[in-house]
Design an enzyme around this catalytic site. Sequence first.
Site, PDB file in Angstrom:
ATOM      1  N   HIS A  99       3.193   5.559  -1.781  1.00 56.61           N
ATOM      2  CA  HIS A  99       4.194   7.045  -1.526  1.00 56.61           C
ATOM      3  C   HIS A  99       5.009   7.425  -2.288  1.00 56.61           C
ATOM      4  CE1 HIS A  99       0.341   8.542  -0.108  1.00 56.61           C
ATOM      5  NE2 HIS A  99      -0.034   7.568   0.821  1.00 56.61           N
ATOM      6  N   LYS A 134      -4.448  10.780  -8.687  1.00 56.95           N
ATOM      7  CA  LYS A 134      -4.893  10.411  -7.216  1.00 56.95           C
ATOM      8  C   LYS A 134      -4.721  12.011  -6.637  1.00 56.95           C
ATOM      9  CE  LYS A 134      -2.722   9.247  -2.936  1.00 56.95           C
ATOM     10  NZ  LYS A 134      -2.806   7.804  -2.521  1.00 56.95           N
ATOM     11  N   HIS A 184       0.857  -1.356   0.041  1.00 57.58           N
ATOM     12  CA  HIS A 184      -0.440  -0.243  -0.123  1.00 57.58           C
ATOM     13  C   HIS A 184       0.864   1.835  -0.161  1.00 57.58           C
ATOM     14  CE1 HIS A 184      -4.270   2.380   0.661  1.00 57.58           C
ATOM     15  NE2 HIS A 184      -3.307   3.097   1.832  1.00 57.58           N
TER      16      HIS A 184
END
Length: 290
Positions: free
Chosen positions: A177, A223, A161
Amino acid sequence: MARGPNVNEELSKILNELWKLDSNRLKPGKDYTISLQGKAGFVEYGSNNARDRARAPLFSYVNEDKLRSLETYAHFINLLDNYEMSTGKAEMVTSEELMEERLFLDSIMETEVMKSAHKYLVSKGQSSTDPDRFKTQLYDIWFRLYHRDRSGGADSCGFEHVFVGETRQGREIMGFHNWVQFYLQEKHGNVDYKGYRARDKKDMPDEDDHVLNLQFSWKGLVKPVGSSFIGVSPEFEVALFTIVFLISNDKVTNVIVQVDEYHLEVVVYRYGRSIGTSYPKLLTSNNRPL
């Protein structure tokens, strides 16, 4: 070092120690260059219509020889193709992938960054002094699979994730990220950088900043706003987020820290014994509001 309101002084101290020990951090302008270009506009979550305020990629140059030669990066990159992109699809972990996970954990455990993080966590009563038990703890936090979408088998983990990224029902990007994954996906034409995200109408970030808020699309999905460290080593991110995860039993932990010149909010979501997500939110840099 300037301190803002609500800064966690103790956490800032250990994170600055990790920052100074991060000898594998790449240097902006030397090991990589980025092109910030335009400020991205507002996009609602779930919408894939975003004006492109950046004609060129975010990364103009990255020293790939360094990525291949630095052991923690090389093992990190080997992990990036191990996952199903969409939640709801059960992950099938092969013996080769298990070996890649072990090699990555072995490599970061040898760094001064992770040794310092381990020492701190031992002092706080959050980890065993035994390096093997600490490594098992890291595995549970980052690689143990769990159900993010209840419709299928175990389909997610903290590492996927946070560092790789995943999608939900083909409609939205979750996580993603990490700057190395961003660079490699951008290089292969899967990521389209849309522009930086600043707070309000204040100053734009600098191109040598090590933390950015940005907007991008990944394989057609947008995003609206993501945040990432830029140039830092994998071991620095694992160490930072692991410390924040372990110092609190809350489902969501938000802490304000000052790391080098960056005033950050570090956010960590708990999923049982594992990380659900974690990311930095840039509040200010060089004492300039962003």
